[in-house]
Motif scaffolding. Structure first.
Motif, short mmCIF file in Angstrom:
data_model
loop_
_atom_site.label_atom_id
_atom_site.label_comp_id
_atom_site.label_asym_id
_atom_site.label_seq_id
_atom_site.Cartn_x
_atom_site.Cartn_y
_atom_site.Cartn_z
N GLU A 15 0.82 -1.21 0.00
CA GLU A 15 0.00 0.00 0.00
C GLU A 15 0.85 1.26 0.00
OE1 GLU A 15 -3.54 0.23 2.38
OE2 GLU A 15 -3.40 -1.91 2.84
N ASP A 16 1.99 1.24 0.70
CA ASP A 16 2.89 2.38 0.65
C ASP A 16 3.42 2.59 -0.77
OD1 ASP A 16 2.87 3.23 3.37
OD2 ASP A 16 4.11 1.50 3.89
N ALA A 17 3.71 1.49 -1.46
CA ALA A 17 4.18 1.60 -2.85
C ALA A 17 3.12 2.25 -3.73
CB ALA A 17 4.56 0.22 -3.38
N THR A 18 1.86 1.95 -3.44
CA THR A 18 0.77 2.57 -4.20
C THR A 18 0.76 4.08 -4.01
OG1 THR A 18 -0.56 0.56 -3.96
CG2 THR A 18 -1.72 2.58 -4.57
N PHE A 19 1.00 4.52 -2.80
CA PHE A 19 1.01 5.96 -2.54
C PHE A 19 2.24 6.63 -3.16
CE2 PHE A 19 -2.40 4.94 0.27
CZ PHE A 19 -3.13 6.12 0.41
N ILE A 20 3.34 5.92 -3.23
CA ILE A 20 4.52 6.46 -3.93
C ILE A 20 4.20 6.61 -5.41
CG2 ILE A 20 6.91 6.03 -4.57
CD1 ILE A 20 6.51 6.87 -1.65
N ALA A 123 6.69 10.85 7.72
CA ALA A 123 5.36 10.89 8.36
C ALA A 123 4.89 9.49 8.74
CB ALA A 123 4.35 11.58 7.44
N ARG A 124 5.16 8.52 7.89
CA ARG A 124 4.81 7.14 8.22
C ARG A 124 5.63 6.65 9.41
NH1 ARG A 124 0.97 4.61 7.81
NH2 ARG A 124 1.79 2.61 7.06
N GLN A 125 6.91 7.06 9.48
CA GLN A 125 7.77 6.65 10.58
C GLN A 125 7.21 7.09 11.92
OE1 GLN A 125 10.62 4.80 10.60
NE2 GLN A 125 10.69 5.00 12.83
N ILE A 126 6.59 8.26 11.96
CA ILE A 126 6.05 8.76 13.23
C ILE A 126 4.58 8.41 13.40
CG2 ILE A 126 7.75 10.60 13.44
CD1 ILE A 126 5.70 12.56 12.37
N GLY A 127 4.10 7.44 12.62
CA GLY A 127 2.78 6.87 12.87
C GLY A 127 1.62 7.53 12.17
N ARG A 128 1.88 8.32 11.14
CA ARG A 128 0.77 8.96 10.43
C ARG A 128 0.19 8.01 9.39
NH1 ARG A 128 -1.18 10.96 13.61
NH2 ARG A 128 0.36 9.95 14.94
N SER A 129 -1.07 8.22 9.05
CA SER A 129 -1.74 7.38 8.05
C SER A 129 -1.13 7.64 6.67
CB SER A 129 -3.23 7.70 8.01
OG SER A 129 -3.45 9.01 7.50
N ARG A 130 -1.46 6.77 5.74
CA ARG A 130 -0.89 6.92 4.40
C ARG A 130 -1.40 8.19 3.71
NH1 ARG A 130 -1.52 1.37 5.17
NH2 ARG A 130 0.46 0.23 4.94
N TRP A 475 -11.93 2.08 -1.56
CA TRP A 475 -12.48 3.23 -2.30
C TRP A 475 -12.22 4.53 -1.54
CZ3 TRP A 475 -13.89 3.65 -7.13
CH2 TRP A 475 -14.28 2.51 -7.84
N ARG A 476 -12.37 4.47 -0.23
CA ARG A 476 -12.16 5.68 0.55
C ARG A 476 -10.73 6.19 0.40
NH1 ARG A 476 -13.19 3.75 5.17
NH2 ARG A 476 -11.06 3.43 5.90
N ASN A 477 -9.78 5.28 0.56
CA ASN A 477 -8.38 5.70 0.48
C ASN A 477 -8.00 6.16 -0.93
OD1 ASN A 477 -7.98 5.14 3.18
ND2 ASN A 477 -7.24 3.06 2.80
N GLY A 478 -8.55 5.49 -1.94
CA GLY A 478 -8.26 5.88 -3.31
C GLY A 478 -8.79 7.28 -3.63
N LEU A 479 -10.04 7.53 -3.23
CA LEU A 479 -10.63 8.85 -3.51
C LEU A 479 -9.96 9.94 -2.66
CD1 LEU A 479 -14.43 8.00 -3.84
CD2 LEU A 479 -12.77 8.43 -5.66
N LEU A 480 -9.59 9.59 -1.44
CA LEU A 480 -8.90 10.58 -0.62
C LEU A 480 -7.53 10.93 -1.20
CD1 LEU A 480 -9.75 9.41 3.02
CD2 LEU A 480 -10.40 11.57 1.94
N ALA A 481 -6.84 9.95 -1.75
CA ALA A 481 -5.55 10.23 -2.39
C ALA A 481 -5.72 11.19 -3.55
CB ALA A 481 -4.90 8.93 -2.86
N VAL A 482 -6.77 10.97 -4.36
CA VAL A 482 -7.06 11.89 -5.47
C VAL A 482 -7.41 13.28 -4.93
CG1 VAL A 482 -8.55 12.33 -7.46
CG2 VAL A 482 -7.79 10.00 -6.97
N ALA A 483 -8.17 13.31 -3.84
CA ALA A 483 -8.55 14.60 -3.24
C ALA A 483 -7.31 15.35 -2.74
CB ALA A 483 -9.52 14.36 -2.09
N VAL A 484 -6.38 14.63 -2.13
CA VAL A 484 -5.13 15.27 -1.68
C VAL A 484 -4.36 15.83 -2.86
CG1 VAL A 484 -2.86 14.79 -0.66
CG2 VAL A 484 -4.92 13.93 0.45
N MET A 485 -4.29 15.08 -3.96
CA MET A 485 -3.63 15.58 -5.16
C MET A 485 -4.29 16.86 -5.65
SD MET A 485 -3.08 11.99 -7.24
CE MET A 485 -2.40 12.79 -8.70
N LEU A 486 -5.61 16.88 -5.61
CA LEU A 486 -6.36 18.04 -6.07
C LEU A 486 -6.07 19.26 -5.19
CD1 LEU A 486 -8.55 18.86 -8.14
CD2 LEU A 486 -10.27 18.23 -6.44
N ILE A 487 -6.05 19.05 -3.88
CA ILE A 487 -5.80 20.15 -2.93
C ILE A 487 -4.44 20.79 -3.18
CG2 ILE A 487 -5.36 20.63 -0.49
CD1 ILE A 487 -7.44 18.39 0.11
#
Length: 806
Positions: A15-20, A123-130, A475-487
């Motif tokens: 999942e981390d690779a997906t976010f990269i 951020a992942r090292q200090i326990g933040r979500s993806r 679906w939630r994580n996928g759409l949120l990733a797109v939303a972050v990109m948009l922001i």
């Protein structure tokens, strides 16, 4: 390692690779015009400074010579001392095998791919979500200082981006083998230093030390073991500080070959001391800082304070939530303090205590307080990840108690995302729609810009809220990733389009010389220096430049009296009229001085300045009317090239010398002394009168001669003939580290005529060889190699120790 290990690692990090991958997609969308177009965004300091000098340096290396000295700028300059060239930094090594413009583009753009990935990892090292980590990475990299005009040269961004990796190593020192963490932190900080930007690697090191101290003094950390009080004097508590300190020391050792040579130039440069007005120049006022946060396109001081509004709101939320019982995390308080300090430091002279920093060693060497936007945006981005996770967990608790049709929720989320993209595109088009392919900017009133921003921010906030309410995690994580990109995409894209895209250049513009440069290439450069007495930035956007800026002429093999270099030598500056780092305009705090072109001044003659390039003179200066000195050889498009009939050769002999100090020598060469001075007859030597050589005086005989038989960057070979003792004057900048031999035996090089090199010769025929030995670089290279060997030994020992323990 067996196949099962790699399969387990992939399952753990999939999942981390997906976010990269999301970061890679974001990068391609943001810089697509550059990556796949026929133009390049090399501009500003990169175009006028680092790119041409890197080209020269790596070309020197490809020809089997060390890049220690260059004759191409400022009548000779120690090339390795120009730390911004970053020869030891791996991301410049593409110059060895790639076209130079492609290699520079990699250097400029790499941080926009690597920095968000590094920030995500921290951020992942200090326990933040993806998704929270993704937001932190993109908001820092595509905001504030990272997306400013200053950042377009690449040195700032490359120096900053290694901080997250250093913080990861410091964090891991609390649990993992100290030596391995030390090696990791050293590798990260060494990269920051090797970029060569002293201001920002100092900031990176300071933040790392402060962070390590915070970890040490914190009584409670969410993932700490044991009782804080009992562990107060344990090594594990202070291991992060040990790692941070050790990494800084070892990194300095690795970069010693560059640091020591640069320090020699600093001590002799115009930057060794700065006046207070220059130190605080580039400060934000409070109103400008706030305005830059709201509308960065219209308000900036070289950099902006911009972060996306939602990021700022989440950062505040993260701080508020961390104060609630059971959610305490000292990192949140630390980054909140850093954000506040960064904001205050950006105000510079407008902040109460900032003047005190003018008395702090090292810190006082750096200017433009607005550059502390680095600390501000970095801290706010990390805090936003905390806020994101806090709000998301709260919303997750709410949605578990609410039964809503998830299909409809998903559909609404997708529709809102499409609407957000549409609004972003229309906002971008309203702001000018600038791309590399088409630069057609129409000013948009600031009020209209802000209304567009309010609409876009409201919509993206609604999108995030809607996506958080979706129960299906994929679906939630996928759409949120797109939303972050948009922001994080549209406003930085508007800003960068306006600041960078307008400097985009075609390949012919990058690679072809100007008209005047082609004209001057017909004259042997080792016999005819030029002086580009022009406005540095005048021709940057011209498709057909009339002339090239000083450092650009180096790419075409011309030797220039001028040069753009921050560490312009103090003596050189004084001789040319207290010029600043472009060797044309006057230094801050000094009155304009036009003595250089007066008939009594010999400075340009001594420097073998044969051709002068001037442009855009509103009226003809009086000195141009001196036809006995100047001959017009080119006059088109408000550009003149004049030949200096009084220019001295690159080497000559004199039979008369005077012992003077530096003050008197400067007066004499500038025509301001009480006695007349003829450089063709007399050499001004900065020695004691008792050491003055016995010379016959008068003019040398017509049978005497001096000629250069070999001219290389780091080496000169000169042959002379004279029937009496003489002084050989070499029109090359005097600088410690040059050594000379006379007929194979060591001899002394004397400071001659304030700027040049001189060697006393007996009568007869002689062969003089001068070499630049770069003693500081040699000492530094020994330290660098020793440190690398030590670091290698540390890593081997740490690996073996960890295997034995397992």
């Amino acid at each position: 390692m067996n196949r099962g290990f790699w399969r387990g690692l992939w399952n753990e990090r999939r999942e981390d690779a997906t976010f990269i991958l999301v970061i890679i997609i974001f990068f391609i969308l943001f810089f697509g015009d550059i990556l796949f177009g026929d133009k390049s965004i090399i501009g500003g300091d990169s175009f006028f400074y680092t790119w041409p000098l890197r080209t020269v340096s790596w070309d020197t290396i490809r020809h089997g010579t060390l890049p220690l000295w260059t004759p191409f700028l400022m009548s000779g300059y120690p090339l390795l001392s120009i730390s911004h060239i970053a020869l030891g930094y791996p991301l410049t090594w593409g110059y060895l095998f790639l076209p130079e413009h492609r290699a520079e583009l990699i250097f400029i753009l790499a941080p926009y791919l690597l920095s968000p990935a590094f920030m995500y990892a921290y951020a992942r090292q200090i326990g933040r979500s993806r998704t929270g980590s993704l937001l932190a990475g993109l908001s820092f990299t595509y905001g504030g200082l990272m997306c400013s005009y200053l950042a377009s040269n690449g040195t700032v961004t490359n120096a900053m981006m290694w901080l997250p990796l250093m913080l990861i190593a410091i964090e891991r020192a609390r649990r993992r083998p100290t030596l391995l963490c030390l090696a990791g932190a050293t590798g990260a900080y060494a990269m920051s230093i090797l970029v060569g930007n002293g201001q920002f690697f100092l900031y990176v090191g300071a933040l790392a030390i402060l962070y390590a101290v915070m970890l040490g003094v914190s009584r409670r950390l969410p993932d700490a073991e044991g009782d804080g009080q009992a562990r107060w004097l344990s090594w594990r508590r202070w291991a992060p500080l040990g790692v941070a300190t050790g990494a800084i020391i070892l990194s300095m050792g690795i970069a010693a070959f560059q640091i020591l040579e640069t320090l020699r130039a600093v001590r002799r440069s115009v930057r060794y001391t700065l006046d207070y007005d220059f130190f605080v120049g580039g400060s934000f006022t409070l109103s400008t800082a706030v305005s830059s946060l709201i509308a960065p396109v219209y308000h900036f001081v070289e950099v902006t304070t911009y972060v996306p509004p939602l990021v700022l709101l989440l950062a505040i939320t993260g701080l508020a939530l961390s104060l609630r019982p059971g959610r305490y995390d000292p990192r949140v308080l630390f980054w909140s303090a850093i954000a506040a300090i960064g904001w205050i430091l950006m105000l510079g002279d407008n902040a109460p205590l900032y003047p005190l920093l003018f008395h702090v060693p090292l810190f006082k060497l750096f200017r433009v307080p607005a550059r502390h936007a680095f600390e501000w945006t970095f801290a706010i981005s990390i805090l936003s990840a905390y806020g994101w996770d806090g709000v998301q967990s709260t919303v997750s608790g709410w949605k578990n108690s609410l039964k809503r049709p998830q299909g409809r929720m998903l559909t609404i989320g997708i529709i809102l995302l499409a609407a957000g993209v549409t609004v972003g595109i229309f906002w971008w088009r309203a702001a000018g729609g600038i791309t590399v392919a088409k630069v057609d900017y129409t000013d948009l009133p600031e009020s209209s810009y802000i209304w567009w921003k309010i609409l876009f921010t409201s919509l993206t906030t609604l999108i995030v809220w809607q996506c958080w309410r979706i129960s299906t995690s994929r679906w939630r994580n996928g759409l949120l990733a797109v939303a972050v990109m948009l922001i994080c995409f549209f406003e930085p894209f508007i800003l960068v389009s306006r600041l960078w895209w307008r400097d985009a250049k075609t390949m012919p513009r990058l690679l072809n010389p100007s008209t005047t440069t082609r004209l001057l290439q017909d004259y042997p450069p080792e016999q005819n220096r030029i002086y580009s007495y022009v406005n540095l930035f005048a021709e940057q956007k011209s498709a057909s430049p009339r002339f090239d800026a000083p450092d650009l002429t180096a790419r075409y093999g011309l030797h220039n009296v001028a040069g753009y270099e921050q560490l312009t030598l103090e003596r050189y500056s004084r001789a040319l009229g207290n010029v600043w780092q472009n060797t044309v305009h006057t230094r801050p705090g000094f009155a304009p001085d036009n003595n250089l072109f007066n008939p009594g001044s010999h400075v340009l003659d001594l420097l073998n300045m044969t051709f002068l390039i001037t442009s855009d003179e509103p009226t003809t200066p009086d000195w141009l009317l001196d036809t006995e000195r100047w001959q017009l050889v080119y006059d088109e498009d408000n550009v003149r090239v004049l030949k200096n009939k009084r220019a001295l050769p690159r080497v000559w002999l004199v039979a008369e010398a005077e012992a003077v100090d530096g003050v008197e020598a400067l007066r004499r060469i500038r025509g301001e002394g009480a006695q007349s001075f003829d450089p063709r007859q007399t050499a001004l030597l900065e020695i004691l009168p008792k050491d003055l050589p016995a010379l016959p005086g008068g003019l040398v005989s017509s049978k005497s001669s001096a000629r250069i038989v070999s001219y290389e960057n780091n080496r000169l070979v000169i042959e002379t003939i004279a029937d009496s003792p003489t002084v050989l004057v070499v029109s090359e900048t005097f600088y410690p580290g040059w050594e000379a031999t006379l007929d194979g035996k060591q001899t002394q090089i004397l400071i001659t005529d304030f700027l040049l090199r001189g060697v006393v010769l007996p009568a007869g025929s002689h062969r003089i060889e001068m070499r630049y030995t770069a003693p500081a670089a040699r000492t530094g290279a020994f330290i660098s190699i020793s440190t690398l060997l030590l670091l290698g030994a540390i890593m081997i020992y740490a690996r073996r120790s960890s295997r034995h323990k397992t």
